[in-house]
Design an enzyme around this catalytic site. Structure first.
Site, PDB file in Angstrom:
ATOM      1  N   HIS A  48       0.837  -1.220   0.000  1.00 35.83           N
ATOM      2  CA  HIS A  48       0.000   0.000   0.000  1.00 35.83           C
ATOM      3  C   HIS A  48       0.862   1.257   0.000  1.00 35.83           C
ATOM      4  O   HIS A  48       0.566   2.237  -0.665  1.00 35.83           O
ATOM      5  CB  HIS A  48      -0.919   0.033   1.211  1.00 35.83           C
ATOM      6  CG  HIS A  48      -1.562  -1.279   1.480  1.00 35.83           C
ATOM      7  ND1 HIS A  48      -2.040  -1.656   2.692  1.00 35.83           N
ATOM      8  CD2 HIS A  48      -1.784  -2.321   0.652  1.00 35.83           C
ATOM      9  CE1 HIS A  48      -2.512  -2.876   2.621  1.00 35.83           C
ATOM     10  NE2 HIS A  48      -2.358  -3.304   1.387  1.00 35.83           N
ATOM     11  N   CYS A 100      -5.520  -2.674 -18.137  1.00 36.05           N
ATOM     12  CA  CYS A 100      -5.161  -1.734 -17.063  1.00 36.05           C
ATOM     13  C   CYS A 100      -4.041  -2.241 -16.158  1.00 36.05           C
ATOM     14  O   CYS A 100      -3.818  -1.691 -15.096  1.00 36.05           O
ATOM     15  CB  CYS A 100      -6.390  -1.361 -16.245  1.00 36.05           C
ATOM     16  SG  CYS A 100      -7.147  -2.756 -15.398  1.00 36.05           S
TER      17      CYS A 100
HETATM   18  C1  PEP Z   1      -4.187  -6.277 -12.479  1.00 37.79           C
HETATM   19  O1  PEP Z   1      -4.310  -7.314 -11.839  1.00 37.79           O
HETATM   20  O2  PEP Z   1      -3.547  -6.205 -13.540  1.00 37.79           O
HETATM   21  C2  PEP Z   1      -4.805  -5.012 -12.004  1.00 37.79           C
HETATM   22  C3  PEP Z   1      -4.837  -3.963 -12.772  1.00 37.79           C
HETATM   23  O3  PEP Z   1      -5.297  -4.983 -10.757  1.00 37.79           O
HETATM   24  P1  PEP Z   1      -4.440  -4.983  -9.416  1.00 37.79           P
HETATM   25  O4  PEP Z   1      -3.026  -4.652  -9.789  1.00 37.79           O
HETATM   26  O5  PEP Z   1      -5.068  -3.949  -8.538  1.00 37.79           O
HETATM   27  O6  PEP Z   1      -4.619  -6.375  -8.922  1.00 37.79           O
END
Ligand code: PEP
Ligand code: MG
Length: 757
Positions: free
Chosen positions: A369, A682
């Site tokens: 975090h 993403c």
């Molecule tokens: C991912 O898993 O690629 C993502 C964008 O989510 P997080 O990094 O929050 O798990």
């Protein structure tokens, strides 16, 4: 054997007088060796200081040939003095010359001395030097004398750490004393950028003004009162359950409580107080000895205990010195580099952002975090720098290289100049990217690539403007939950979402519902112990099993989005029926709001994160149900290759640009296309230019990334011919499908076509 001059307490009293005299540090040291020798009825007392080149230099002596001062040196590990420095342990010998490590230095004239007592000069567990007494007689030094010498060593440690003592003559070319030497430490990069500034200790070292006590009985009473206070505080925190703030987790407090009741630890401090130190000096001394011992341990369990003991010692010192610790944030310099053992995200947010230039931690991984918050705030950060907090002093010059994952402590001028230049170069680059802000994100052959940012805190959202991004492609709602010390209420959540939408000012924001569980724990929620948290009860799985939490979040989102378009997506969907259930929760909430006369969003898009490989084989089923898909490549990669995304040992085994990963990613866009279901990506890979090139080549037309990546990715795509790249990558996949990675081939392609990656 008690000296005719009055024993340890008298020695300490005399030391206090010498410390108060307005003379130079060298003169003071010369007086101290005379005092010690007289008090301990020893013919010799010498102080060796560790230099930057790790040699131990004789800095003062009573009894040895004075000509040897600043001339005689020992290598670490050489002779008895070197041995003490290396082991950080005292050595008491009645016949020194028969010890296998004895090494004869003719210039000192020391062959006539038989007995030898030496102790390391330690500070924060690091060896700064050695103090030695010697006698002609075959003498056995008493335990009490050893204690007295160790206590004196503590006073010497403060003198040395202050940097007042300097090597003289040719030895001066050795780069000064070890305590103040420049250090280059490698760690793990957490947040990109270069920061130059001065150390601010997150947990400021308690300044001990009085080392030497007047009345040991009174000191014992102070010590006991302070320990009782710490015990009460910890008990109260544990009872209240409110332990999330500033990263104080329950198990840390439990261990602190255990040590506060540990009789061995308490007895040891009491013994040291009885030698004449104040309660605070005794706590510091015992802790420094503990550090020296535990730092030489390789057992991770024992090293972990070191942190717990540090924590306890710090609490007791705070209780003993009352209000004397100035909280760092009140006296923050203009260019502060915060150095901490570990830190919670809330604590970082408490600092005045405009004064922080960097962050150095001993613990914390890249997806922790604190790392996410540091990145959101644009603070260069490096973690896993061993022992960082005890290698620096407040105010030391320090450089954080968040790109390479390195730290330069007390850098020499040429290193500092090189980094200042590097920082200027980066600033120039940023400027060039800023110039691209309003340029349309079109490839050379006219393909439009949607560039969005990832966000999770309110401070992230204004980056939409700086980066010139189209919208927020991923808003990680769990961050509000992680930095809060209690469960955010529906109205807390609604408040945040409404503010985010207002700042986005009409640009789309994709809110992801809570992605907790696994390694993302909420300190105020009972942790479920699982064998395999990454494969366990997390994200939408918790949401569907405990619908109360999900319902309250959906309600907050719908209310915040009242009268405007709203996009919601669900993390960790592994099968179509899970999405059906999630949609049903939303429908019920919409109906509920309408029934009660609330206005609802003008348009509602519901999406799915594609990050579990099983979904790749149900793309048609998902694409027909969802309004959009967003590929979470971080988790997709982790589950596809079964590589823990946090585990450095396996991090380099598999590549996002491997044929297997690229084919998987291609199957997703290809599968969604016939259903006209838009796909975004993403994960972190979308923000790296070479990876973004590959993604565009296999058909991606929208990417969401950290705000700092938008410029470099845009600079890349402006020079890219998407159709040409598509043909090239298709060929590579067909031809080199068995390669571990296509990275070298793709880099060569970029180079040959003048594409900046
Ligand atoms: C991912 O898993 O690629 C993502 C964008 O989510 P997080 O990094 O929050 O798990
Ligand atoms: Mg994910």
């Amino acid at each position: 054997m008690r000296g005719a001059h009055g024993g340890p307490r008298v020695l300490l009293r005399r030391l206090r007088e010498v410390m108060a005299e307005p003379v130079s540090a060298q003169d003071r040291l010369d007086k101290i060796v005379v005092l010690i020798a007289a008090n301990m009825v020893a013919e010799v007392c010498s102080v060796y200081v560790m230099r930057a080149d790790n040699d131990l230099e004789l800095f003062a002596t009573e009894g040895l040939n004075r000509e040897a001062v600043h001339r005689t040196t020992m290598k670490a590990g050489e002779g008895l003095v070197g041995l003490i420095a290396k082991e950080a342990e005292p050595l008491s010998l009645s016949d020194a010359q028969s010890h296998p490590s004895f090494s004869y230095k003719p210039e000192t004239g020391e062959e006539v001395y038989h007995s030898f007592l030496g102790v390391p000069i330690l500070r924060g567990g690091n060896t700064l030097g050695v103090v030695v007494v010697q006698n002609k007689a075959y003498r056995v030094y008493a335990e009490e004398e050893l204690e007295a010498l160790q206590t004196t060593a503590m006073v010497l440690a403060e003198m040395i750490a202050s940097g007042e003592l300097q090597p003289i003559g040719p030895a001066g070319e050795s780069g000064g004393i070890a305590a103040r030497r420049p250090l280059h430490q490698a760690g793990t990069a957490l947040s990109d950028g270069i920061g130059l500034g001065h150390v601010v200790l997150h947990q400021p070292r308690v300044v001990i003004k009085n080392l030497i006590a007047e009345d040991p009985e009174a000191e014992i009473r102070r010590l006991e009162a302070a320990i009782a206070e710490v015990r009460d505080n910890v008990d109260r925190l544990l009872e209240r359950g409110d332990v999330a703030h500033h990263g104080e987790h329950r198990d840390v407090l439990e261990t602190v409580r255990m040590f506060a009741n540990d009789q061995g630890w308490l007895r040891r401090i009491r013994e040291v107080v009885m030698t004449g130190l104040t309660a605070e000096a005794a706590v510091e001394r015992v802790q420094s000895d503990n550090r020296a011992k535990l730092m030489r341990q390789t057992d991770p369990y024992l090293r972990e205990r070191l942190h717990d003991l540090d924590d306890l010692a710090h609490r007791v010192l705070k209780a003993l010195t009352g209000g004397r610790i100035v909280p760092a944030r009140d006296a923050l310099p203009e260019n502060a580099i915060v150095v901490a053992r570990a830190m919670g995200p809330a604590a970082l947010l408490d600092y005045e952002r405009s004064r922080i230039r960097g962050l150095v931690l001993e613990e914390g991984g890249p997806t922790s975090h604190i790392a996410i918050v540091a990145r959101a705030l644009g603070i260069p950060a490096v973690s896993e720098v061993p022992n960082a907090t005890s290698l620096v002093e407040a105010g030391d010059a320090i450089i954080v290289d968040g790109q390479a994952g390195e730290v330069q402590i007390r850098p020499p001028v040429d290193i500092e100049a090189a980094y200042a230049e590097k920082a200027r170069m980066r600033a120039r680059k940023q400027e060039q990217y800023r110039a691209l802000r309003d340029v349309a994100p079109l490839t050379r052959d006219g393909e439009r690539i949607g560039l969005h940012i990832n966000a999770g805190l309110l401070v992230d959202v204004p980056h939409l403007d700086d980066a010139g991004a189209e919208g927020v492609g991923l808003f990680r709602t769990e961050l509000q939950f992680m930095i809060s010390h209690r469960l955010p209420t529906t109205s807390d959540q609604q408040g945040l979402y409404a503010q985010v939408l207002s700042i986005a000012n009409g640009r789309p924001v994709t809110f992801r519902t809570l992605d907790i569980g696994g390694d993302k724990k909420l300190p105020y929620m009972d942790a479920v112990e699982e064998e395999n948290p990454a494969l366990g009860w997390r994200a939408i799985r918790i949401g569907l099993d405990r619908p109360g939490l999900l319902r309250s979040q959906i309600r907050a989102l719908l209310r915040a989005g009242a009268g405007r378009p709203l996009k919601i997506m669900f993390p960790m969907i592994g099968a179509a029926w899970e999405f059906d259930e999630a949609k049903a929760v939303v429908s019920r909430e919409v109906a509920h709001l309408e029934r009660h006369g609330y206005s609802v969003p003008s348009r509602l898009d519901l999406g799915v994160m594609v990050e579990i490989p099983s979904l790749v084989h149900q793309i048609a089923e998902i694409a027909t149900r969802a309004d959009f898909l967003s590929v979470g490549s971080n988790d997709l990669m982790q589950y596809l290759f079964a590589v823990d995304r946090e585990n450095r040992r396996v991090a380099n085994r598999f590549d996002t640009l491997s044929p297997a990963m690229l084919r998987t990613l291609k199957a997703i866009v290809d599968g969604a296309r016939p259903h006209s279901c838009p796909v975004t990506l993403c994960g972190e890979m979308g923000g790296r230019p070479i990876e973004a090139l590959a993604l565009i080549a296999i058909g991606y037309r929208a990417l969401s990334m950290s705000p700092a990546s938008v410029g470099p990715v845009k600079a890349m795509l402006l020079k890219l011919d998407a159709a040409h790249a598509a043909r090239h990558v298709a060929e590579l996949l067909a031809r080199e499908g068995s390669a571990a990675t296509l990275r070298p081939q793709l880099l060569a392609y970029a180079e040959a076509n003048g594409i900046p990656v």
